[in-house]
Design a protein around this motif. Sequence first.
Motif, PDB file in Angstrom:
ATOM      1  N   PRO A  22       8.551  86.919 -40.419  1.00 57.51           N
ATOM      2  CA  PRO A  22       7.928  88.159 -40.898  1.00 57.51           C
ATOM      3  C   PRO A  22       7.558  89.095 -39.746  1.00 57.51           C
ATOM      4  CG  PRO A  22       6.949  86.250 -41.968  1.00 57.51           C
ATOM      5  CD  PRO A  22       7.815  85.719 -40.869  1.00 57.51           C
ATOM      6  N   VAL A  23       7.696  90.379 -39.984  1.00 50.93           N
ATOM      7  CA  VAL A  23       7.317  91.393 -38.996  1.00 50.93           C
ATOM      8  C   VAL A  23       6.319  92.317 -39.674  1.00 50.93           C
ATOM      9  CG1 VAL A  23       8.090  93.219 -37.451  1.00 50.93           C
ATOM     10  CG2 VAL A  23       9.586  91.260 -37.912  1.00 50.93           C
ATOM     11  N   VAL A  24       5.116  92.383 -39.135  1.00 49.05           N
ATOM     12  CA  VAL A  24       4.018  93.124 -39.746  1.00 49.05           C
ATOM     13  C   VAL A  24       3.674  94.334 -38.884  1.00 49.05           C
ATOM     14  CG1 VAL A  24       1.618  93.000 -40.519  1.00 49.05           C
ATOM     15  CG2 VAL A  24       3.095  90.986 -40.724  1.00 49.05           C
ATOM     16  N   VAL A  25       3.609  95.507 -39.508  1.00 52.12           N
ATOM     17  CA  VAL A  25       3.187  96.725 -38.809  1.00 52.12           C
ATOM     18  C   VAL A  25       1.695  96.928 -39.039  1.00 52.12           C
ATOM     19  CG1 VAL A  25       3.440  99.229 -38.658  1.00 52.12           C
ATOM     20  CG2 VAL A  25       5.450  97.784 -39.040  1.00 52.12           C
ATOM     21  N   GLU A  26       0.954  97.099 -37.945  1.00 53.82           N
ATOM     22  CA  GLU A  26      -0.485  97.334 -38.023  1.00 53.82           C
ATOM     23  C   GLU A  26      -0.810  98.661 -37.350  1.00 53.82           C
ATOM     24  OE1 GLU A  26      -2.799  94.167 -36.419  1.00 53.82           O
ATOM     25  OE2 GLU A  26      -1.595  92.589 -37.351  1.00 53.82           O
ATOM     26  N   ASN A  27      -1.570  99.513 -38.026  1.00 54.99           N
ATOM     27  CA  ASN A  27      -1.991 100.789 -37.459  1.00 54.99           C
ATOM     28  C   ASN A  27      -3.389 100.663 -36.872  1.00 54.99           C
ATOM     29  OD1 ASN A  27      -0.243 101.449 -40.104  1.00 54.99           O
ATOM     30  ND2 ASN A  27       0.151 102.984 -38.542  1.00 54.99           N
ATOM     31  N   HIS A  28      -3.510 101.003 -35.599  1.00 52.02           N
ATOM     32  CA  HIS A  28      -4.804 100.982 -34.911  1.00 52.02           C
ATOM     33  C   HIS A  28      -4.952 102.299 -34.140  1.00 52.02           C
ATOM     34  CE1 HIS A  28      -5.751  96.702 -35.699  1.00 52.02           C
ATOM     35  NE2 HIS A  28      -4.426  96.544 -35.655  1.00 52.02           N
ATOM     36  N   PRO A  29      -5.225 103.400 -34.854  1.00 51.92           N
ATOM     37  CA  PRO A  29      -5.287 104.708 -34.195  1.00 51.92           C
ATOM     38  C   PRO A  29      -6.610 104.935 -33.472  1.00 51.92           C
ATOM     39  CG  PRO A  29      -5.783 104.931 -36.519  1.00 51.92           C
ATOM     40  CD  PRO A  29      -5.441 103.484 -36.308  1.00 51.92           C
ATOM     41  N   GLY A  30      -6.595 105.968 -32.645  1.00 51.00           N
ATOM     42  CA  GLY A  30      -7.832 106.395 -31.994  1.00 51.00           C
ATOM     43  C   GLY A  30      -7.749 106.383 -30.489  1.00 51.00           C
ATOM     44  N   ALA A  31      -8.634 107.165 -29.867  1.00 52.89           N
ATOM     45  CA  ALA A  31      -8.785 107.226 -28.403  1.00 52.89           C
ATOM     46  C   ALA A  31      -7.454 107.509 -27.716  1.00 52.89           C
ATOM     47  CB  ALA A  31      -9.398 105.936 -27.883  1.00 52.89           C
ATOM     48  N   SER A  32      -6.734 108.518 -28.235  1.00 52.44           N
ATOM     49  CA  SER A  32      -5.447 108.923 -27.648  1.00 52.44           C
ATOM     50  C   SER A  32      -4.441 107.775 -27.588  1.00 52.44           C
ATOM     51  CB  SER A  32      -5.663 109.513 -26.244  1.00 52.44           C
ATOM     52  OG  SER A  32      -6.486 110.654 -26.299  1.00 52.44           O
ATOM     53  N   GLY A  33      -4.494 106.903 -28.571  1.00 52.88           N
ATOM     54  CA  GLY A  33      -3.552 105.799 -28.643  1.00 52.88           C
ATOM     55  C   GLY A  33      -3.959 104.555 -27.887  1.00 52.88           C
ATOM     56  N   THR A  34      -5.105 104.604 -27.187  1.00 54.73           N
ATOM     57  CA  THR A  34      -5.461 103.470 -26.335  1.00 54.73           C
ATOM     58  C   THR A  34      -6.146 102.331 -27.088  1.00 54.73           C
ATOM     59  OG1 THR A  34      -7.574 104.489 -25.688  1.00 54.73           O
ATOM     60  CG2 THR A  34      -5.655 104.928 -24.292  1.00 54.73           C
ATOM     61  N   GLN A  38      -2.402 110.254 -16.882  1.00 59.19           N
ATOM     62  CA  GLN A  38      -2.399 111.682 -16.555  1.00 59.19           C
ATOM     63  C   GLN A  38      -3.332 112.496 -17.450  1.00 59.19           C
ATOM     64  OE1 GLN A  38       0.533 109.837 -16.618  1.00 59.19           O
ATOM     65  NE2 GLN A  38       0.593 109.871 -14.385  1.00 59.19           N
ATOM     66  N   VAL A  39      -3.613 112.033 -18.679  1.00 62.28           N
ATOM     67  CA  VAL A  39      -4.364 112.876 -19.614  1.00 62.28           C
ATOM     68  C   VAL A  39      -5.773 112.366 -19.913  1.00 62.28           C
ATOM     69  CG1 VAL A  39      -2.220 113.673 -20.676  1.00 62.28           C
ATOM     70  CG2 VAL A  39      -3.456 111.766 -21.713  1.00 62.28           C
ATOM     71  N   LEU A  40      -6.094 111.153 -19.475  1.00 57.80           N
ATOM     72  CA  LEU A  40      -7.438 110.623 -19.702  1.00 57.80           C
ATOM     73  C   LEU A  40      -8.189 110.523 -18.376  1.00 57.80           C
ATOM     74  CD1 LEU A  40      -6.802 107.751 -22.289  1.00 57.80           C
ATOM     75  CD2 LEU A  40      -7.523 110.114 -22.732  1.00 57.80           C
ATOM     76  N   GLY A  41      -9.434 110.972 -18.395  1.00 60.30           N
ATOM     77  CA  GLY A  41     -10.235 110.917 -17.176  1.00 60.30           C
ATOM     78  C   GLY A  41     -10.533 109.497 -16.730  1.00 60.30           C
ATOM     79  N   ARG A  42     -10.700 108.596 -17.693  1.00 64.32           N
ATOM     80  CA  ARG A  42     -10.950 107.189 -17.389  1.00 64.32           C
ATOM     81  C   ARG A  42      -9.973 106.311 -18.170  1.00 64.32           C
ATOM     82  NH1 ARG A  42     -17.607 106.714 -17.442  1.00 64.32           N
ATOM     83  NH2 ARG A  42     -17.990 108.205 -15.733  1.00 64.32           N
ATOM     84  N   PRO A  43      -8.726 106.273 -17.754  1.00 67.14           N
ATOM     85  CA  PRO A  43      -7.719 105.518 -18.498  1.00 67.14           C
ATOM     86  C   PRO A  43      -8.038 104.023 -18.482  1.00 67.14           C
ATOM     87  CG  PRO A  43      -6.849 106.200 -16.368  1.00 67.14           C
ATOM     88  CD  PRO A  43      -8.159 106.899 -16.536  1.00 67.14           C
ATOM     89  N   PRO A  44      -7.909 103.345 -19.643  1.00 70.18           N
ATOM     90  CA  PRO A  44      -8.244 101.925 -19.710  1.00 70.18           C
ATOM     91  C   PRO A  44      -7.163 101.014 -19.151  1.00 70.18           C
ATOM     92  CG  PRO A  44      -7.535 102.689 -21.859  1.00 70.18           C
ATOM     93  CD  PRO A  44      -7.567 103.892 -20.964  1.00 70.18           C
ATOM     94  N   TYR A  45      -5.986 101.581 -18.864  1.00 69.89           N
ATOM     95  CA  TYR A  45      -4.902 100.761 -18.327  1.00 69.89           C
ATOM     96  C   TYR A  45      -3.839 101.667 -17.718  1.00 69.89           C
ATOM     97  CZ  TYR A  45      -3.320 101.894 -23.107  1.00 69.89           C
ATOM     98  OH  TYR A  45      -3.021 102.538 -24.269  1.00 69.89           O
ATOM     99  N   ASP A  46      -2.918 101.040 -16.997  1.00 68.63           N
ATOM    100  CA  ASP A  46      -1.762 101.731 -16.445  1.00 68.63           C
ATOM    101  C   ASP A  46      -0.553 101.335 -17.290  1.00 68.63           C
ATOM    102  OD1 ASP A  46       0.527 102.525 -15.036  1.00 68.63           O
ATOM    103  OD2 ASP A  46      -0.441 102.269 -13.089  1.00 68.63           O
ATOM    104  N   PRO A  47       0.026 102.259 -18.047  1.00 74.13           N
ATOM    105  CA  PRO A  47       1.136 101.912 -18.938  1.00 74.13           C
ATOM    106  C   PRO A  47       2.337 101.310 -18.225  1.00 74.13           C
ATOM    107  CG  PRO A  47       0.278 104.081 -19.475  1.00 74.13           C
ATOM    108  CD  PRO A  47      -0.355 103.676 -18.174  1.00 74.13           C
ATOM    109  N   GLN A  48       2.510 101.632 -16.943  1.00 77.33           N
ATOM    110  CA  GLN A  48       3.689 101.154 -16.234  1.00 77.33           C
ATOM    111  C   GLN A  48       3.511  99.752 -15.641  1.00 77.33           C
ATOM    112  OE1 GLN A  48       4.307 105.228 -14.107  1.00 77.33           O
ATOM    113  NE2 GLN A  48       6.297 104.239 -14.113  1.00 77.33           N
ATOM    114  N   THR A  49       2.287  99.344 -15.379  1.00 74.85           N
ATOM    115  CA  THR A  49       2.076  98.034 -14.748  1.00 74.85           C
ATOM    116  C   THR A  49       1.382  97.027 -15.648  1.00 74.85           C
ATOM    117  OG1 THR A  49      -0.024  98.776 -13.775  1.00 74.85           O
ATOM    118  CG2 THR A  49       1.975  99.068 -12.444  1.00 74.85           C
ATOM    119  N   ASP A  50       0.677  97.493 -16.667  1.00 72.67           N
ATOM    120  CA  ASP A  50      -0.088  96.583 -17.526  1.00 72.67           C
ATOM    121  C   ASP A  50       0.668  96.166 -18.782  1.00 72.67           C
ATOM    122  OD1 ASP A  50      -2.212  96.602 -15.769  1.00 72.67           O
ATOM    123  OD2 ASP A  50      -3.216  98.271 -16.748  1.00 72.67           O
ATOM    124  N   PHE A  51       1.902  96.664 -18.937  1.00 74.48           N
ATOM    125  CA  PHE A  51       2.733  96.289 -20.073  1.00 74.48           C
ATOM    126  C   PHE A  51       4.118  95.896 -19.575  1.00 74.48           C
ATOM    127  CE2 PHE A  51      -0.484  99.056 -21.767  1.00 74.48           C
ATOM    128  CZ  PHE A  51      -0.772  98.537 -23.027  1.00 74.48           C
TER     129      PHE A  51
END
Length: 321
Positions: free
Chosen positions: A60-72, A100-113
Amino acid sequence: MPALKRRSLLLAALAVPGTRPARAARGSALRLIVPFVAGGGVDAAARLLASALQPVTGTPVVVENHPGASGTIGGRLVLSAPPDGRTLLFSAATHIFTRQVLGRPPYDPQTDFAAVTRFGLAPLMLVMAPRRPEAGLPELLDAVRREPGTWSAGIPSFGSPGHLATLDLARRAALRLNLVPYKGTQPALMDVAGGHVDLLLDSMVALLPLARAGRVRALALSAAARSRLLPSLPTFGEAGLPGFEHHSWYGVWAPAGTPAGRVAELDAAVAAATAALARAGALEALGIEPAPLSPDGFRRFVAAQVAVGAELLRASGFRAE
């Protein structure tokens, strides 16, 4: 075994009925985390992929929506999941501009994923409020230049393809636009339809229904060729702005630390599912072009996109929230 050869072998196995990568068929359901609300373009693409992934993986493949905080919010959920490839992020290009768009980004998309694959591309469409009298793109550009600072353009979210393309349009065409930020495409689109905002440049996937219904006026497509979904709509190049090409795109990421072999299996599974959707015409119906990339190719693509987008933001004077 080299990554490209391993990917080819996995794809060959997936093409044979009754076969699949062994690990992809084991364990509990696959979770596709979408960091945006249900009903939008990203959600529609994710659910389409999920429907095709389930028969490929046998789970099974389940889609879950968790919106908010600019996608973070959704991004952090995937980041904290075990790196076993069972919890994946399905997101749009906006994901890679978190720093680039958040003053306090919770992660680095290029290194944390762990980059798994790119799923598909969709051209952007420029639409205008129906009350405006301008007949096409040349007339629009002339009007904006005559009345600098009086025209408004909706921005679905900071760092989105629509945001970056609007900055590029203003730079190339020497326009001065008032940018109006929104929390998503739908509220921006509704304000254009209602005449509260003049322009919106965003994914064709999201804008096409209202454009077809005449509730907004489509002016140009940011692709090299016209779309069969709206063949009367010219490209920006045909309308007088050659070389203006921008796309929304969708990708799949796993938590950093996911084993390379597991990432390769997921890449092959998504590629097989994408090919099945393309054969059925399901992607074309949404205005999405299949555009799979290997994990290495996807990483390189993201790095190039970040470099170009960061320069557009810097040149525009954008300041992180």
